[in-house]
Design an enzyme around this catalytic site. Structure first.
Site, PDB file in Angstrom:
ATOM      1  N   GLU A 110      -0.631   5.339  -1.040  1.00  0.00           N
ATOM      2  CA  GLU A 110       0.122   5.414  -0.004  1.00  0.00           C
ATOM      3  C   GLU A 110       1.530   5.019  -0.114  1.00  0.00           C
ATOM      4  OE1 GLU A 110      -1.571   4.415   3.685  1.00  0.00           O
ATOM      5  OE2 GLU A 110       0.115   4.272   4.771  1.00  0.00           O
TER       6      GLU A 110
ATOM      7  N   LYS B   8      -6.746  -1.414   9.183  1.00  0.00           N
ATOM      8  CA  LYS B   8      -6.582  -0.506   8.095  1.00  0.00           C
ATOM      9  C   LYS B   8      -5.252  -0.983   7.372  1.00  0.00           C
ATOM     10  CE  LYS B   8      -5.219   3.279   5.809  1.00  0.00           C
ATOM     11  NZ  LYS B   8      -3.906   3.654   5.339  1.00  0.00           N
TER      12      LYS B   8
ATOM     13  N   ASP C  73     -14.368  -5.395  -6.901  1.00  0.00           N
ATOM     14  CA  ASP C  73     -14.866  -4.282  -6.219  1.00  0.00           C
ATOM     15  C   ASP C  73     -14.545  -4.247  -4.549  1.00  0.00           C
ATOM     16  OD1 ASP C  73     -16.921  -2.805  -4.768  1.00  0.00           O
ATOM     17  OD2 ASP C  73     -18.602  -3.882  -5.885  1.00  0.00           O
TER      18      ASP C  73
ATOM     19  N   HIS D 253       8.026   5.584   6.973  1.00  0.00           N
ATOM     20  CA  HIS D 253       7.211   5.961   6.636  1.00  0.00           C
ATOM     21  C   HIS D 253       7.312   7.359   5.701  1.00  0.00           C
ATOM     22  CE1 HIS D 253       2.823   7.067   6.251  1.00  0.00           C
ATOM     23  NE2 HIS D 253       2.655   5.851   5.882  1.00  0.00           N
TER      24      HIS D 253
HETATM   25  C1  MEV Z   1      -1.077   2.947   7.816  1.00  0.00           C
HETATM   26  O1  MEV Z   1      -1.431   3.209   6.443  1.00  0.00           O
HETATM   27  C2  MEV Z   1      -1.261   1.754   8.431  1.00  0.00           C
HETATM   28  C3  MEV Z   1      -0.751   1.614  10.105  1.00  0.00           C
HETATM   29  O2  MEV Z   1      -1.529   2.664  10.814  1.00  0.00           O
HETATM   30  C4  MEV Z   1      -1.494   0.493  10.260  1.00  0.00           C
HETATM   31  C5  MEV Z   1      -1.258   0.216  11.877  1.00  0.00           C
HETATM   32  O3  MEV Z   1      -1.351   1.002  12.757  1.00  0.00           O
HETATM   33  O4  MEV Z   1      -1.080  -1.083  12.341  1.00  0.00           O
HETATM   34  C6  MEV Z   1       0.591   1.894  10.327  1.00  0.00           C
END
Ligand code: MEV
Length: 434
Positions: free
Chosen positions: A82, A276, A292, A389
């Site tokens: 990513e 995430k 792992d 992003h």
């Molecule tokens: C994207 O890979 C991760 C985010 O969605 C994390 C978040 O929302 O805190 C930007």
């Protein structure tokens, strides 16, 4: 209908590819791509890692520099697909390096193994024989645990528990320390050695034996490791947060950041995405170091739901203008054994990290997780995530649309100060190609 294949694993690589292309009616050129991504020098090594291998799958290996962790500087290897994760980690690492760095501590390093068994007795009785059983367990595993004990590990404790909602079904939960190894094989070998002896003990003991014999159901480690826990914090005066505050004042930014974290603490939908962002950093370092990542994800996600409600892995405190942001996460990692010693790039990652112990790696991985999450939340509560992003995503989109070098450079200029979307780039290219 396509036929069910027999003996696919017995074919050599070329035969597998041929059959795959036939079965799936794929273009023959695909065989060339598979061939192209074979490693010229080390393919044998990769062939030993998995099965039915027809090629390799490359991912970028990147470096996030300037991670100051407990006053020691690290350059952190990250493997991730990513765009913007490495940039966000690097930016946060540099920022915190100027503001005290990451302070980390390993709370404990216990790992768990379980032997499940059926038995018609009362499980509480088994715990009253705990000392005798532990002695038995230590005796029957003596030769297996010897090296581990010399390295400071071994079997630490046992506990018998019944499985709730099930009759006559129990487990013995065995606590291990596995020094610098992740320890999965070690734990599983110990469990499989212990189980028959334990069943024998129960079935032969005057006070424990029943008409229906105790029988092992299964032996396996648990990837839930709430006591293999690391804590990582960053802290600074609110004033110092200005570089992240965008159009807001530093105190406003800190308050917005706190609100965002509190939302993640209280709302599972947001918590999953918040976490995430933590795993963006964690997984990238876990993968780079040959650990792992499925085990790490499974264990840490379960930890995030330990209260019965899925929640944020981070917590926040703002007190007397001091902003303190903390991540607490279980990370059962190893720095010896497994892929860490065989995959050339995992070995390179270990060298880059100056051959850390498992405990040091836990701290580095936690810092990467906190760095990425800090960067993500900071963007969310200021400019929004898409600006940065999609900019970094632009080169991926341009590649996907097979843009020439000239088209790439004019696209980079064109989208310099705008939010970028896939369709905007597509439209730009279509127009410039007219
Ligand atoms: C994207 O890979 C991760 C985010 O969605 C994390 C978040 O929302 O805190 C930007």
């Amino acid at each position: 209908m396509r036929s069910i294949l027999k003996g696919f694993s017995k074919l050599d690589r070329e035969e597998k590819v041929k059959l795959l292309l036939e079965q799936q009616e794929l273009a023959p050129q695909l065989a060339e791509s598979f061939q192209e991504f074979l490693h010229p020098g080390k393919q044998d090594l990769f062939n030993d890692i998995s099965e039915n291998i027809i090629s390799n799958y490359y991912l970028p290996f990147s470096i996030a520099p300037n991670f100051l962790i407990n006053d020691q500087l690290y350059m952190v290897p990250m493997v991730i697909e990513e765009s913007s994760v490495v940039a966000a980690a690097s930016k946060a690492a540099s920022f915190w390096a100027k503001n005290g760095g990451f302070k980390t501590k390993v709370i404990n390093t216990l790992k768990n193994g379980q032997i499940h068994f059926t038995w018609t007795g009362n499980c509480a009785t088994l715990n009253s024989f705990k000392d005798e059983m532990l002695e038995l367990i230590n005796t029957v595993t003596e030769s297996i645990t010897q090296k581990m004990r010399e390295r400071g590990g071994g079997i630490v404790d046992i506990e018998f528990k019944s499985i709730s909602n099930m009759e006559n079904t129990h487990q013995v939960l065995i606590k291990f320390k596995t020094a610098d190894s992740m320890g999965a094989n070690f734990i599983n070998t110990c469990l499989e050695t212990i189980a028959p002896h334990l069943m024998d003990f129960i079935n032969k003991h005057e006070e424990l034996k029943k008409d229906n014999e105790a029988k092992t159901i299964m032996c396996i480690l648990s990837n839930y490791t709430p006591d293999c826990l690391v804590e990582c914090s960053v802290s600074c005066d609110i004033k110092q947060l200005k570089p992240y505050a965008g159009d807001y004042s530093s105190p406003e930014f800190a308050t917005r950041f706190k609100t965002a974290v509190e939302i993640a603490i209280n709302d599972p939908y947001r918590a999953v995405t918040h976490n995430k962002g933590i795993f963006n950093g964690i997984d990238a370092v876990v993968l780079a170091t040959g650990n792992d990542f499925r085990a790490i994800e499974a264990g840490a996600q379960a930890y995030a739901a330990r209260s019965g409600k899925y929640s944020s892995l981070t917590s926040i405190d703002i007190n007397n203008n001091q902003f303190t942001y903390t991540l607490k996460v279980p990370l059962a990692l190893g720095t010896v054994g497994g892929l860490t010693n065989t995959h050339p790039m995992a070995k390179a990652a270990m060298q880059i990290l100056q051959h850390p112990s498992a405990e040091q790696l836990m701290q580095i991985v936690a810092a990467a997780g906190l760095a990425n999450n800090f960067g993500a939340v900071a963007s969310l509560v200021t400019s929004g995530i898409q600006k940065g992003h999609m900019k970094l995503h632009l080169s991926n989109v341009l590649n996907a649309l097979e843009a020439s070098e000239a088209e790439k450079s004019s696209a980079l200029k064109h989208f310099k100060d705008t939010v970028v979307s896939y369709s905007m780039v597509e439209q730009f290219l279509n127009e410039s190609r007219k």
